[in-house]
Design a protein around this motif. Structure first.
Motif, mmCIF file in Angstrom:
data_model
loop_
_atom_site.group_PDB
_atom_site.id
_atom_site.type_symbol
_atom_site.label_atom_id
_atom_site.label_comp_id
_atom_site.label_asym_id
_atom_site.label_seq_id
_atom_site.Cartn_x
_atom_site.Cartn_y
_atom_site.Cartn_z
ATOM 1 N N HIS A 14 -8.870 3.617 -3.896
ATOM 2 C CA HIS A 14 -7.504 3.274 -3.495
ATOM 3 C C HIS A 14 -7.028 4.306 -2.481
ATOM 4 C CE1 HIS A 14 -3.317 2.218 -3.539
ATOM 5 N NE2 HIS A 14 -3.637 1.115 -4.180
ATOM 6 N N TYR A 19 -6.795 9.642 -0.237
ATOM 7 C CA TYR A 19 -6.030 10.584 0.600
ATOM 8 C C TYR A 19 -5.833 11.897 -0.161
ATOM 9 C CZ TYR A 19 -1.971 11.851 3.613
ATOM 10 O OH TYR A 19 -1.080 12.442 4.466
ATOM 11 N N ARG A 54 0.246 15.340 7.161
ATOM 12 C CA ARG A 54 1.254 15.970 6.284
ATOM 13 C C ARG A 54 2.129 16.949 7.063
ATOM 14 N NH1 ARG A 54 2.516 13.362 1.795
ATOM 15 N NH2 ARG A 54 3.398 15.244 0.909
ATOM 16 N N LEU A 57 4.614 14.912 8.848
ATOM 17 C CA LEU A 57 5.671 14.464 7.929
ATOM 18 C C LEU A 57 6.744 15.554 7.799
ATOM 19 C CD1 LEU A 57 5.269 12.741 4.489
ATOM 20 C CD2 LEU A 57 6.685 14.761 4.686
ATOM 21 N N GLY A 77 4.940 3.815 1.165
ATOM 22 C CA GLY A 77 3.561 4.296 1.215
ATOM 23 C C GLY A 77 3.577 5.806 1.009
ATOM 24 N N THR A 78 4.312 6.183 -0.037
ATOM 25 C CA THR A 78 4.604 7.586 -0.356
ATOM 26 C C THR A 78 3.361 8.433 -0.563
ATOM 27 O OG1 THR A 78 6.456 6.683 -1.592
ATOM 28 C CG2 THR A 78 5.838 8.951 -2.077
ATOM 29 N N GLY A 79 2.396 7.879 -1.289
ATOM 30 C CA GLY A 79 1.245 8.677 -1.720
ATOM 31 C C GLY A 79 1.590 9.446 -2.983
ATOM 32 N N ASP A 103 5.661 2.655 -3.282
ATOM 33 C CA ASP A 103 4.205 2.602 -3.142
ATOM 34 C C ASP A 103 3.704 1.441 -3.985
ATOM 35 O OD1 ASP A 103 2.150 4.996 -1.985
ATOM 36 O OD2 ASP A 103 1.212 3.503 -3.309
ATOM 37 N N ASN A 104 2.528 0.925 -3.639
ATOM 38 C CA ASN A 104 2.000 -0.193 -4.437
ATOM 39 C C ASN A 104 0.887 0.251 -5.383
ATOM 40 O OD1 ASN A 104 -0.140 0.160 -2.714
ATOM 41 N ND2 ASN A 104 -0.321 -1.977 -2.104
ATOM 42 N N ASP A 105 0.674 1.569 -5.493
ATOM 43 C CA ASP A 105 -0.336 2.073 -6.430
ATOM 44 C C ASP A 105 0.353 2.518 -7.720
ATOM 45 O OD1 ASP A 105 -2.264 3.405 -7.859
ATOM 46 O OD2 ASP A 105 -2.985 4.607 -6.175
ATOM 47 N N VAL A 108 0.688 6.185 -8.460
ATOM 48 C CA VAL A 108 1.735 6.949 -7.770
ATOM 49 C C VAL A 108 3.014 6.910 -8.596
ATOM 50 C CG1 VAL A 108 3.104 7.131 -5.655
ATOM 51 C CG2 VAL A 108 0.687 6.524 -5.507
ATOM 52 N N ALA A 128 6.354 -1.272 -5.237
ATOM 53 C CA ALA A 128 6.494 -2.507 -4.463
ATOM 54 C C ALA A 128 5.528 -2.438 -3.300
ATOM 55 C CB ALA A 128 7.928 -2.652 -3.961
ATOM 56 N N ARG A 131 4.252 -5.207 2.243
ATOM 57 C CA ARG A 131 4.135 -6.547 2.819
ATOM 58 C C ARG A 131 5.208 -7.500 2.323
ATOM 59 N NH1 ARG A 131 -2.176 -6.389 1.505
ATOM 60 N NH2 ARG A 131 -1.182 -5.451 -0.310
ATOM 61 N N LEU A 157 4.432 6.381 7.008
ATOM 62 C CA LEU A 157 3.407 7.324 7.435
ATOM 63 C C LEU A 157 2.052 6.978 6.826
ATOM 64 C CD1 LEU A 157 5.848 8.764 8.568
ATOM 65 C CD2 LEU A 157 4.922 10.907 7.741
ATOM 66 N N ALA A 158 1.087 6.808 7.710
ATOM 67 C CA ALA A 158 -0.294 6.523 7.301
ATOM 68 C C ALA A 158 -0.366 5.348 6.335
ATOM 69 C CB ALA A 158 -0.934 7.776 6.691
ATOM 70 N N PHE A 162 -3.039 -0.061 6.791
ATOM 71 C CA PHE A 162 -3.544 -0.860 5.673
ATOM 72 C C PHE A 162 -2.981 -2.285 5.699
ATOM 73 C CE2 PHE A 162 -3.733 3.577 4.017
ATOM 74 C CZ PHE A 162 -5.109 3.675 4.027
HETATM 75 C C1 LIG Z 1 -2.779 7.607 3.289
HETATM 76 S S1 LIG Z 1 -1.516 7.526 2.087
HETATM 77 C C2 LIG Z 1 -0.136 8.203 2.976
HETATM 78 C C3 LIG Z 1 0.851 8.957 2.104
HETATM 79 C C4 LIG Z 1 2.058 9.522 2.832
HETATM 80 N N1 LIG Z 1 2.837 8.476 3.448
HETATM 81 C C5 LIG Z 1 1.630 10.509 3.889
HETATM 82 O O1 LIG Z 1 1.638 10.144 5.071
HETATM 83 O O2 LIG Z 1 1.305 11.640 3.565
HETATM 84 C C6 LIG Z 1 -1.152 5.785 2.110
HETATM 85 C C7 LIG Z 1 -0.233 5.357 0.967
HETATM 86 O O3 LIG Z 1 0.201 4.026 1.236
HETATM 87 C C8 LIG Z 1 0.113 3.276 0.041
HETATM 88 N N2 LIG Z 1 -0.035 1.872 0.428
HETATM 89 C C9 LIG Z 1 -1.097 1.267 1.023
HETATM 90 N N3 LIG Z 1 -0.849 -0.029 1.248
HETATM 91 C C10 LIG Z 1 0.420 -0.249 0.775
HETATM 92 C C11 LIG Z 1 1.250 -1.396 0.691
HETATM 93 N N4 LIG Z 1 0.835 -2.571 1.154
HETATM 94 N N5 LIG Z 1 2.480 -1.271 0.129
HETATM 95 C C12 LIG Z 1 2.886 -0.082 -0.357
HETATM 96 N N6 LIG Z 1 2.151 1.042 -0.310
HETATM 97 C C13 LIG Z 1 0.927 0.963 0.246
HETATM 98 C C14 LIG Z 1 -1.067 3.844 -0.700
HETATM 99 O O4 LIG Z 1 -1.022 3.572 -2.082
HETATM 100 C C15 LIG Z 1 -0.951 5.314 -0.372
HETATM 101 O O5 LIG Z 1 -0.170 5.970 -1.335
#
Ligand SMILES: C[S@@+](CC[C@H](N)C(=O)[O-])C[C@H]1O[C@@H](n2cnc3c(N)ncnc32)[C@H](O)[C@@H]1O
Length: 268
Positions: A14, A19, A54, A57, A77-79, A103-105, A108, A128, A131, A157-158, A162
């Protein structure tokens, strides 16, 4: 009732956990490490890329807080929360900063609980998917945490790499931005193959797809398109390592090591 633990499948890679692995964290599993190593095999600078993202960020949140007076953030997409997360950086400048993490994980969510509990209502977390922007925007917790009348820093961010082309990434960003008041700021970082040879780009693509975490690397023009109709802040769309980085240790990593673009723009 289903809880987060029953939904966390550690046998597949994931993005959040992979990451975390690149950043030297411990919140990852064998599948994440295998996927991470596969990408590193094709792109040895991937850890530098993650660290520089990071750093970006941090600089972006400082800039929005200090120069634009933004004190509330929607970070999608917090991470897995780590040192230097958006709330930590913002709060150091604006003690009453407010942040909604999305985030969708489910993992997290687990790791975010402590941060939420210790924030006295200043931080909310919602599980959530980017998309489904309407689900995010209409969420009661989000509405209770962020003041709709005041500018928001929308942090993507990042995460947009995806979202594949067929999943309408530009429409998603437009929907989110349209809901924000003037003076808000969209911040994006995004993986790119612009500084890779075609062979490296193909190997990165193949490693991601094979390990179950496909990503869509976008060109500078494709990243710039996310900001259409907005006022890009100087220096525009540049490698993460170069965005307002004069105070960072020099020399900066190369664009090829950054492997990501960064930019921020004001909502008019
Ligand atoms: C590479 S990490 C980036 C974390 C942080 N934003 C940063 O830049 O340090 C990508 C994050 O996006 C989340 N993610 C990926 N696809 C997503 C989606 N469709 N909806 C919500 N979160 C998503 C992942 O679970 C992951 O936590």
């Amino acid at each position: 009732m289903e809880d987060a633990n029953t939904r966390i499948d550690t046998t597949v890679a994931h993005p959040a956990r992979r990451y975390n692995y690149w950043l030297g964290g411990k919140d990852n599993f064998a599948a994440d490490r295998e996927s991470g190593d596969a990408i590193a095999g094709a792109l040895p600078a991937i850890r530098t890329s993650a660290i520089e993202n990071r750093r970006f960020l941090r600089r972006a949140v400082i800039h929005l807080s200090r120069k634009l007076g933004i004190s509330q953030f929607l970070d999608i997409g917090t991470g897995i929360p780590s040192a230097g997360n958006t709330y930590e950086v913002a709060r150091a400048i604006t003690p009453d900063a407010r942040v909604v993490y999305v985030d969708n994980d489910p993992l997290v969510l687990e790791y975010s609980q402590e941060l939420v509990r210790g924030s006295a209502g200043a931080v909310a977390y919602l599980e959530a998917d980017l998309r489904d922007p309407q689900r995010i925007l209409n969420d009661a917790t989000l509405r209770a945490t962020l003041d709709p009348g005041r500018p928001v820093g929308l942090m993507l961010l990042a995460v947009l790499h995806f979202v594949g082309d067929a999943e309408h990434p530009y429409r998603i960003v437009k929907d989110l931005v349209s809901a924000l008041p003037a003076g808000s700021c969209l911040v994006i970082s995004h993986a790119t193959a612009d500084f890779m040879s075609p062979e490296t780009a193909a190997a990165v693509d193949e490693a991601g797809t094979r390990s179950g975490v496909p990503s869509r690397l976008r060109s500078r023009a494709e990243v710039a398109r996310f900001f259409e109709g907005m006022s890009l802040l100087p220096p525009g769309v540049v490698p993460t390592t170069q965005w307002r980085a004069a105070a960072e240790p020099q020399p900066r990593p190369t664009p090829a090591e950054a492997a990501m673009y960064a930019a921020a723009a004001l909502v008019r």
